[in-house]
Scaffold this motif. Sequence first.
Motif, PDB file in Angstrom:
ATOM      1  N   ASP A 166     -25.107  -6.296   1.673  1.00 14.55           N
ATOM      2  CA  ASP A 166     -24.151  -5.625   1.378  1.00 14.55           C
ATOM      3  C   ASP A 166     -23.328  -6.033   0.348  1.00 14.55           C
ATOM      4  O   ASP A 166     -21.330  -5.903  -0.166  1.00 14.55           O
ATOM      5  N   LEU A 167     -23.280  -7.498  -0.041  1.00 11.56           N
ATOM      6  CA  LEU A 167     -22.832  -8.339  -1.170  1.00 11.56           C
ATOM      7  C   LEU A 167     -23.539  -7.689  -2.024  1.00 11.56           C
ATOM      8  O   LEU A 167     -24.643  -7.749  -3.024  1.00 11.56           O
ATOM      9  N   LYS A 168     -22.379  -7.726  -3.882  1.00  8.36           N
ATOM     10  CA  LYS A 168     -22.919  -7.384  -5.053  1.00  8.36           C
ATOM     11  C   LYS A 168     -23.599  -8.660  -5.778  1.00  8.36           C
ATOM     12  O   LYS A 168     -23.559  -9.155  -5.451  1.00  8.36           O
ATOM     13  N   GLN A 200     -17.631 -17.972   0.871  1.00  5.11           N
ATOM     14  CA  GLN A 200     -16.610 -17.332   0.508  1.00  5.11           C
ATOM     15  C   GLN A 200     -16.602 -16.253   1.302  1.00  5.11           C
ATOM     16  O   GLN A 200     -15.824 -15.505   1.974  1.00  5.11           O
ATOM     17  N   GLU A 201     -17.997 -15.030   1.538  1.00  4.95           N
ATOM     18  CA  GLU A 201     -17.741 -14.228   1.862  1.00  4.95           C
ATOM     19  C   GLU A 201     -18.880 -13.455   3.563  1.00  4.95           C
ATOM     20  O   GLU A 201     -17.989 -12.812   4.031  1.00  4.95           O
ATOM     21  N   LEU A 202     -19.937 -14.880   3.683  1.00  8.21           N
ATOM     22  CA  LEU A 202     -20.414 -15.080   4.502  1.00  8.21           C
ATOM     23  C   LEU A 202     -20.399 -16.225   5.592  1.00  8.21           C
ATOM     24  O   LEU A 202     -20.668 -16.399   6.415  1.00  8.21           O
ATOM     25  N   VAL A 238     -20.448 -17.338  -3.088  1.00  8.11           N
ATOM     26  CA  VAL A 238     -20.399 -16.295  -2.731  1.00  8.11           C
ATOM     27  C   VAL A 238     -20.722 -16.150  -0.926  1.00  8.11           C
ATOM     28  O   VAL A 238     -19.982 -15.511  -0.400  1.00  8.11           O
TER      29      VAL A 238
END
Length: 573
Positions: free
Chosen positions: A131-133, A110-112, A107
């Motif tokens: 901000d990430l789930k 991929q997200e950051l 995660v």
Amino acid sequence: MARANEEVEALLQEYADLIAISGGDAFKARAYEKAARAIGGHPADIAKLDAKGLREIPNVGKSIADKVGEYLHTGHVPVIDETRATIPAGVRELIAIPTLGPKKALVLHQELGVSSVDQLLDAIHAERLRDLKGFGEKTEENLLHGISLMQKAGEGRILLSAALDVAEQITGELSAIPGCERCAYAGSLRRMRETIGDIDILVAADDSAPFMEALGSLPQTAETIAHGEKKTSIRTTKGLQVDLRVLPPVSWGAGLQYFTGSKAHNIRTRAIAVRKGLKLSEYGLFHAKSGRRVTSRTEEDIYARLGLPWIPPPLREDRGEIAAGLAGELPDLVAEDDIRGDLHTHTDLTDGLAPLEDMVAAAADRGYAYYAVTDHAPNLYMQRMTDEKMLAQRDRVRALDRTFRGMRLLHGTELNIGPDGDLDWPDEFLAEFDLCVASVHSHFNQSRRDLTRRLIRACENPHVAIIGHPTTRRIGKRPPIDADFDAVFEACAATGTALEINSHPERLDLRDEDILRAREYGVKFAIDSDAHSTTHLPYLRYGVGTAQRGWLTKDDVVNAWPLTRLRRFLRKG
């Protein structure tokens, strides 16, 4: 050098992690994890097995056996190399952080776009993770602590077990060289510290040259860092530094005392020497004014001339051992030979690798008077335990009892201490076990108050005799849980519940510092292997070393007691 089993275990575990990072099949990842553990704990050297022999190892099917065979023959497995190449090295580095699993690492990437520890630190400090789930302030705290643990573990230190393996191989080789009068390892390894920075090897001989040459040509040696007449340093193929010093035989005792340390302990002994008009160095104990040698041949002579009894190396940490020695109050430390049985072991009924009969036979070979089988209970759901399976195992244990050289078998279980302190089975079911070990296996991030109450509730259960691996730590991988352990120690003493010294080299839990504190409350201890394979039973030596660092005697250790006394303790009053 590491066995091929250990190299392949690490390779398959890496592949399992790579599968998880890349979002692959979770069942496939789990299969490789199981195979890694099975190979790591297999008693035979897998390098000597053919394809059929590899497939006979539990959890190793044809596909995995083929990959293992390919690695043993070529040093590579193309599918693993290809998978490794698809994932940035920095992301692979992330999963080495304690508390950060493969899914969260993926995660973050991929997200950051996080693909290194430094980038992760920057993201944490910028509060971008919030901000990430599934991430938040608590996650940030855990990751920062995990990074700190990883960095400390990466400062050239290795586990006690790995260092002992290297040291014993090297001392064995050097001891066989003509002219060797004495050979031993010293330093923090001799003091049985849980991690080791480098290895100090001492040789007593008149001619140092054959030993210096031999060290540089050992198969474990990757490079020679420094070569001299009195000291040679090499780096092993695993990156560990080994320092060899050759001493004149007459200086052996002084050199062994000096290079064993610790530094703080040596400062104390040198101060005593100064007060007596003497000078202590690695070459001997001398008159300060005349320079005449007083003694130096044995450690016992050195300590006796200072007015002290010989002090066991695990105590030499400047934690009161000098004062105790001067007062004649040094403890008679528990030794491995004092341990009469192992009270925490597993079979292939749950997550162990060997069947019951093999584990019992291996325990009998160690000369135990008693031995406990303690497979996991049902609340550790992945083990799929049921009442029926446990009762069937009890029947098998009872049938095996007394069949191995008179060794008595105890049927127990390792319970899971739930988030509220609840246990797996009701009291009436627990009452039928010979002993119950209770351990925390999940929900490590509860509040300090909740974790403390959780452990105390387990202590208060009349059927729980031992709290297993009490702090849950894994050295360099997972920090201890944040509980008020002084309150836990007090509860253990009040309820007659022993605390485990888990001997697995990645755990050594309790730590020596914890043992020293718990001992002050009057707590009793159990030194257990937590063996999941027959090859794990000898781990007990590491737990005994940790117990010695905690000043324990055999009276402090319940499995150093005769069975009749142990049974009275297990009944908890």
